[in-house]
Scaffold this motif. Structure first.
Motif, PDB file in Angstrom:
ATOM      1  N   LYS A  28      17.929 -34.325  -2.489  1.00 41.33           N
ATOM      2  CA  LYS A  28      16.994 -35.320  -1.708  1.00 41.33           C
ATOM      3  C   LYS A  28      17.709 -36.354  -1.408  1.00 41.33           C
ATOM      4  N   VAL A  96      11.652 -30.681   0.454  1.00 42.61           N
ATOM      5  CA  VAL A  96      12.463 -31.474  -0.409  1.00 42.61           C
ATOM      6  C   VAL A  96      12.285 -32.917  -0.214  1.00 42.61           C
ATOM      7  N   ALA A  97      12.067 -33.505   1.111  1.00 42.26           N
ATOM      8  CA  ALA A  97      11.740 -34.988   1.572  1.00 42.26           C
ATOM      9  C   ALA A  97      10.442 -35.240   0.896  1.00 42.26           C
ATOM     10  N   THR A 518       6.482 -30.612  -6.331  1.00 36.70           N
ATOM     11  CA  THR A 518       6.567 -31.213  -4.965  1.00 36.70           C
ATOM     12  C   THR A 518       5.084 -31.466  -4.827  1.00 36.70           C
TER      13      THR A 518
END
Length: 595
Positions: A28, A96-97, A518
């Motif tokens: 990231k 991922v962000a 996440t």
């Protein structure tokens, strides 16, 4: 440059672009050029092909990948490399962000998320997956054992930890690669075994066993460390005292097992010195026997045999033992024709916390079940084996003759001062053999001189590595590409994941893997499909890799076929069966719309 060479370089560059993009997308915050080199070496097992492509440095290489790599600068001026997603990788880049920064609140939500129903009647899609337990960073068992070993002799200031770890193990303690943001997070995850005390000199790290022993033995003079350096003749004289032996007999087994590490090491030292002075008594090994009980039995037997011998004869016997090589006789408690057993099978559709220990491909990998009990037992096993086999007398006693070094032989091997249970897979030559690590799942070539017979009572703990394959997927091209394998390794690396058990096929566990760290739960088979590496086929295709070679099926007995097997169940808070009474006969369907 010849046309064929130019074509080869172009093909290599295209493959490298995919691999670099896959590695950078998984990071990231991006990677420095040095970190990119390290991760490429760790995942591909070879350095970046700079020379083959005509580059002098990694930075020069990535400048020729403007559509793949974005070169940025951090606040301190360091170069940071970030991925530029293409159409096929935008989805994973977005996931991922959105990755959450771990906080204390996340751990409080774990139990609530784990209690969510796996299959629900009230959902619009009754076969969709619910939110699962939140993932947290986990130190590998070997690293935990190293930290505990570092603190076993004496407490250590936090400021000195890095230097002490580097001096002891020859490498820096890089906790960030395991997913931790700070050293205090690491210590918090090991709060069950390490205590942080505040002193004038700074934060002091103390092993709980060490602390407990100090409290219990305040009235006892502090001389345990000197006992190990005591001349051997003095140690043997103390062993002959009947009063000390009577006290040793009266110690309950439960208390012996709870003794702190320094005292245990001193007892092992005394036991080994006694064994060197006289012949070991013939004992019938049992799976419940532990090293400390054996130590007491040996010392008791030694006293009976040496009461009628004067001290001068005793020393002569000892000197004679040192002058001649050890007897080639195999110890009675050495394992010769037994096998480890596997863990009990997990129930279908249960949720279980897992850590992926070793990856060959999405169709062939090995996991550990995240169970506190199992984790402690494996750590205790590693500590006990290190204490026993690190003594030269015991190590020489369990040397394997050439006739015992054969395929299928269960034994143990020393790697970086730690001992592991292994099975010999094949003999390479006069000096080398290939072994299978029953608790970790990988094969490795080692020196024959590193092997030792496994003591009988180390059979008790089942093999901890479970052979697995990702459920309901198959590679698009018939075989998994290097980019697909690299991406799967990044998804699994140093994380506690949630596994959804589907079924067992020929001893291989087929399960779905989900990362819950996440904002949105990430299912690995969906990621591989979205990246164009896999097809979701709705059934389990037998793993070609495991069909070619499955060491677990060859050398590990199924659970229940061996009398010394222990049942190791996963944590209850991570296991949730379907509440739907009809779910046992229902077929779970996964398609693009649902996932």
């Amino acid at each position: 440059m010849a046309p064929s060479e130019a074509l080869r370089r172009a093909q290599l560059m295209e493959v490298l672009k995919k691999e670099v993009r896959a590695m950078l997308i998984a990071a990231k915050a991006g990677l420095t050029p040095e970190q990119l080199e390290e991760q490429y070496m760790a995942m591909v097992c070879k350095p970046l092909p700079l020379h083959d492509l005509g580059f002098q440095s990694t930075l020069e290489l990535v400048t020729q990948m403007p559509e793949v790599v974005q070169i940025c600068s951090s606040k301190n001026g360091a170069v940071i490399l970030k991925a530029i997603a293409d159409d096929s990788t935008k989805g994973i880049a977005k996931l991922v962000a959105n990755q959450k920064v771990k906080t204390r609140k996340a751990s409080k939500k774990t139990a609530a998320k784990a209690n969510a129903t796996f299959f629900t009647k009230n959902s619009k899609n009754p076969q969709s997956f619910q939110a699962l337990s939140a993932g947290t960073p986990v130190l590998p068992a070997g690293v935990k054992a190293e930290l505990q070993d570092l603190l076993s002799s004496s407490p250590l200031l936090l400021a000195d930890l890095d230097k002490a770890f580097l001096r002891r193990f020859g490498r820096a303690f890089q906790y960030r690669q395991y997913g931790f943001l700070s050293m205090f997070e690491v210590l918090r995850s090991m709060s069950d075994s390490i205590v942080v005390e505040q002193t004038k000199a700074g934060s002091l790290l103390v092993l709980r066993k060490y602390l407990a022993s100090k409290i219990e033995q305040q009235e006892v003079p502090q001389g345990e460390a000197e006992e190990e350096e005591m001349p051997q003749s003095e140690a043997e004289e103390e062993e002959e005292e009947p009063q000390g032996e009577a006290q040793e007999e009266k110690v309950p087994q439960s208390e012996v097992q709870e003794e702190e590490m320094l005292q245990g090491e001193a007892q092992e030292e005394e036991m080994l010195q006694a064994a060197s002075a006289a012949e070991m008594p013939s004992l019938e090994p049992t799976c419940e026997t532990n090293s400390f009980c054996q130590a007491a039995a040996l010392m008791d037997s030694e006293a009976v045999q040496t009461q009628a011998v004067d001290l001068g004869d005793h020393l002569k016997q000892h000197q004679g033992f040192e002058q001649f090589p050890p007897t080639p006789e195999i110890p009675p408690d050495a394992v010769q024709d037994r096998s480890l057993c596997s863990l009990p099978p997990l129930k279908r559709r249960c949720l279980v916390g897992v850590i992926v220990e070793f990856v060959v491909s999405p169709s062939q990998f090995y996991i550990h079940v995240c169970s506190t009990e199992a984790s402690y037992k494996l750590q205790d096993l590693m500590f006990e084996m290190r204490h026993v086999y690190s003594h030269k007398v015991a190590s020489d006693k369990y040397i394997m003759p050439e006739s015992a070094v054969r395929p299928g032989q269960l034994c143990c091997v020393m790697v970086s001062k730690w001992w592991y249970r292994v099975i010999i897979h094949r003999v390479i030559n006069d000096q080398e053999v290939e072994v299978f690590y029953a608790d970790y799942g990988h094969l490795q070539i080692v020196q024959k001189s590193w092997l030792r017979f496994l003591k009988w009572h180390y059979l008790k703990l089942p093999a901890q590595a479970i052979p697995c394959s990702l459920a309901w997927v198959k590679p698009v091209e018939g075989a998994w590409s290097s980019a697909a394998i690299l991406l799967f390794k990044h998804l699994c690396r140093f994380k506690e994941l949630v596994g959804i058990v589907d079924e067992y096929v020929d001893g291989v566990l087929y399960l779905f893997l989900c990362d819950t760290s996440t904002k949105e739960d990430v299912y690995f088979h969906s990621v591989l499909r979205d990246m164009g590496y896999a097809d979701v086929c709705g059934e389990n295709i037998p793993s070609q890799e495991f069909e070619e070679l499955n060491p677990s099926a060859l050398y590990v007995q199924p659970s229940g076929k061996q009398g010394n097997a222990e049942v190791v169940e996963p944590d209850l808070h991570l296991q949730q069966e379907s509440r739907d009474a009809d779910s046992e006969t229902a077929t779970l369907k996964l398609n693009g719309a649902e996932l």
